[in-house]
Design an enzyme around this catalytic site. Structure first.
Site, PDB file in Angstrom:
ATOM      1  N   GLU A 169      -5.427  -8.368  -0.974  1.00  0.00           N
ATOM      2  CA  GLU A 169      -6.123  -8.190   0.309  1.00  0.00           C
ATOM      3  C   GLU A 169      -7.580  -7.876   0.035  1.00  0.00           C
ATOM      4  OE1 GLU A 169      -4.605  -5.501   3.323  1.00  0.00           O
ATOM      5  OE2 GLU A 169      -2.547  -5.922   2.713  1.00  0.00           O
TER       6      GLU A 169
ATOM      7  N   GLU B 295       0.834  -1.217   0.000  1.00  0.00           N
ATOM      8  CA  GLU B 295       0.000   0.000   0.000  1.00  0.00           C
ATOM      9  C   GLU B 295       0.863   1.260   0.000  1.00  0.00           C
ATOM     10  OE1 GLU B 295      -4.089  -1.712   1.897  1.00  0.00           O
ATOM     11  OE2 GLU B 295      -2.896  -0.451   3.179  1.00  0.00           O
TER      12      GLU B 295
HETATM   13  C1  BG6 Z   1      -4.447  -2.900   4.815  1.00  0.00           C
HETATM   14  C2  BG6 Z   1      -3.113  -3.329   5.311  1.00  0.00           C
HETATM   15  O1  BG6 Z   1      -4.462  -1.519   4.884  1.00  0.00           O
HETATM   16  O2  BG6 Z   1      -5.595  -3.242   5.511  1.00  0.00           O
HETATM   17  C3  BG6 Z   1      -3.126  -4.409   6.361  1.00  0.00           C
HETATM   18  O3  BG6 Z   1      -2.247  -3.676   4.263  1.00  0.00           O
HETATM   19  C4  BG6 Z   1      -4.319  -4.197   7.262  1.00  0.00           C
HETATM   20  O4  BG6 Z   1      -1.903  -4.387   7.021  1.00  0.00           O
HETATM   21  C5  BG6 Z   1      -5.587  -4.310   6.442  1.00  0.00           C
HETATM   22  O5  BG6 Z   1      -4.356  -5.050   8.360  1.00  0.00           O
HETATM   23  C6  BG6 Z   1      -6.870  -4.266   7.223  1.00  0.00           C
HETATM   24  O6  BG6 Z   1      -6.899  -3.161   8.050  1.00  0.00           O
HETATM   25  P1  BG6 Z   1      -7.187  -3.274   9.595  1.00  0.00           P
HETATM   26  O7  BG6 Z   1      -6.964  -1.919  10.106  1.00  0.00           O
HETATM   27  O8  BG6 Z   1      -8.594  -3.715   9.739  1.00  0.00           O
HETATM   28  O9  BG6 Z   1      -6.217  -4.265  10.124  1.00  0.00           O
END
Ligand code: BG6
Length: 479
Positions: A378, A184
């Site tokens: 993701e 990211e």
């Molecule tokens: C992304 C990141 O922004 O979102 C992860 O690459 C992160 O590291 C994921 O965990 C989900 O976000 P969160 O804040 O719910 O853990």
């Protein structure tokens, strides 16, 4: 033809995604050096720390740092990988903790114990027919690089990163084909300490600093791509964008223009990494904001020549933009980026908007723009899970979220998008990046640990575990 007639490619990479600082723990074992992520506490000071407004660059006795133990993947990766294999994972996205390899970042030689740790992890994956997908830098960097050099605002980081990446490619060239340079990368504009190890000095022009750091990372990313291609023929190097289409709130041209600007804030990074040059709108933005990026001779050539092979991205939600001050009062949370609340969408327990169709739109937009393979690295729903009286976890809401997103991925494939894989986030529960909580769970596998760090760390399969296993074995046909 209806949706059922379209299929995912046979070689589609189904899997899951993790990041070192959110799962490994063992922050001071195996010769690992202290990293920026080790100084980000849970609780009221977390956001301040991620933004670079820390009281000190030391561990404070009255704070709780969830990454220090996380889910102890460092010691438990074998049993966890066995569970991923049981689900039929074709790939697993992990990240390497920079400070396990170079504890200070500027060390003469790498830490053998750290190199060995990941070697064993890759061997374990390969033994289970799981293809490693590796993020070289997922929000972490050795603290010494911040103390001595000021993090990514200093051009010297390019050299340290290049040495780090060359070390990884040499060591793992027989084992890893898929790489990503920075997780990211656009996050550095929002969370500069977490994203780029930046601490601002009094009176410093913050935009200037952030865009200089971005330039340094972009050159470093291109040099890593060059090195990977030299050292590992056939390797695939990707960028990684926190993606999510930005809709205009209305058809008012001012809203449309605002949405375009918001999208470009993020596309800027990928435009450079994938097309190899600063786009016109970025040059204008820099000019209008009196930002002068220091570039050295050869930077332009490097960016132009060593572009990425695929576009990796995270997608949790779409966003919405408006130019109307009244509308701007209705903001909601979402993967750090605040967004105008879209009245057509439901939100998660953490206020993140849920928009499966937005994933199809995002895929199409990215593919139309870059014409390179896309990898969704993701996606997922952060939710509270409860273990019922029978010891079971019925996370039907997670299944529903993922099912609807996978349906839209299939539509994107039918639209002609070259989608190569899907790794839902936090395939085993881990520490939340934004809040530091354990309660915000994404996994197919439950980990017994709470927000205060208490629990046995025992792993339990959730209902979604069995569901995802069927999804993979049917190559996305059984949803
Ligand atoms: C992304 C990141 O922004 O979102 C992860 O690459 C992160 O590291 C994921 O965990 C989900 O976000 P969160 O804040 O719910 O853990």
């Amino acid at each position: 033809m209806n949706n059922n007639s379209y299929k995912f490619p046979e070689e589609f990479l189904w899997g899951g995604a993790l990041a070192a600082n959110q799962c490994e723990g063992a922050y001071n074992e195996g010769g690992r050096g202290l990293a920026n992520v080790d100084l980000i506490p849970k609780g009221k000071n977390r956001f301040k720390a991620m933004e670079g407004k820390l009281e000190s660059l030391n561990i404070l006795a009255d704070e709780y740092y969830p990454s220090h133990e996380a889910i102890d993947f460092y010691h438990k990766f074998r049993e966890d990988i066995a569970l991923f294999a049981e689900m039929g994972f074709k790939c697993l996205r992990i990240s390497i903790a920079w400070s396990r390899i170079f504890p200070n970042g500027d060390d003469e030689s790498p830490n053998e114990e750290g190199l060995k740790f990941y070697e064993e992890m890759f061997d374990e994956m390969l033994k289970n027919n799981i293809e490693p997908v590796v993020t070289i830098c997922h929000f972490d960097m050795p603290i010494t690089l911040i103390k001595k050099y000021g993090g990514w605002k200093n051009r010297a980081l390019i050299g340290f990163y290049e040495k780090y990446t060359r070390t990884l490619f040499e060591r793992y060239k027989e084992k890893v084909k898929y790489w990503m340079t920075f997780n990211e990368i656009n996050m550095l504009l929002h969370l500069p300490f977490m994203g780029a190890g930046i601490l601002f000095e009094e009176g410093e022009n913050e935009l200037q600093v952030k865009y200089q750091a971005a330039h340094n990372e972009l050159v470093a990313s291109a040099l890593a791509t060059k090195a990977a291609h030299e050292i590992i023929p056939g390797s695939m190097v990707g960028c990684m964008l926190a993606a999510g289409v930005t809709y205009p709130y209305s058809c008012n041209p001012n809203d449309i223009q605002r949405a375009i600007e918001k999208e470009r804030e993020n596309f800027f990074f990928i435009d450079v990494q994938s097309r190899g040059e600063y786009p016109g709108y970025a040059k204008r933005f820099l000019r209008d904001n009196n930002i002068e990026i220091h570039m050295e001779a050869g930077d332009g050539e490097i960016l132009k020549t060593y572009t990425v092979d695929y576009i990796g991205f995270s997608y949790y939600s779409s966003r919405c933009a408006s130019a109307d001050p009244e509308v701007l009062k209705g903001m909601t949370a979402g993967n750090v980026f605040k967004s105008v609340r879209n009245p057509h969408l439901q939100v998660s327990e953490w206020g993140w908007q849920i928009d499966p169709k937005g994933l199809r739109i995002t895929c199409n937009n990215l593919y139309d723009r870059y014409q390179k393979p896309l990898f969704i690295v993701e996606n997922g729903l952060g939710a509270v899970d409860t273990v019922d009286g029978n010891g079971e976890i019925n996370d039907y809401y997670r299944i529903e979220y993922l099912r609807e997103h996978i349906k839209e991925m299939k539509e994107a494939v039918a639209d002609g998008v070259n989608l190569i894989g899907y790794t839902p986030w936090g395939c085993i529960d881990l520490v939340s990046a934004s809040t530091g909580e354990m309660k915000k769970r994404y996994g197919f596998i439950y980990v017994d640990k709470d927000n205060e760090g208490k629990g046995t760390l025992e792993r339990k399969k959730k209902k979604s575990f069995y569901w995802y296993k069927d999804v993979i074995s049917s190559n996305g046909e059984e949803l």
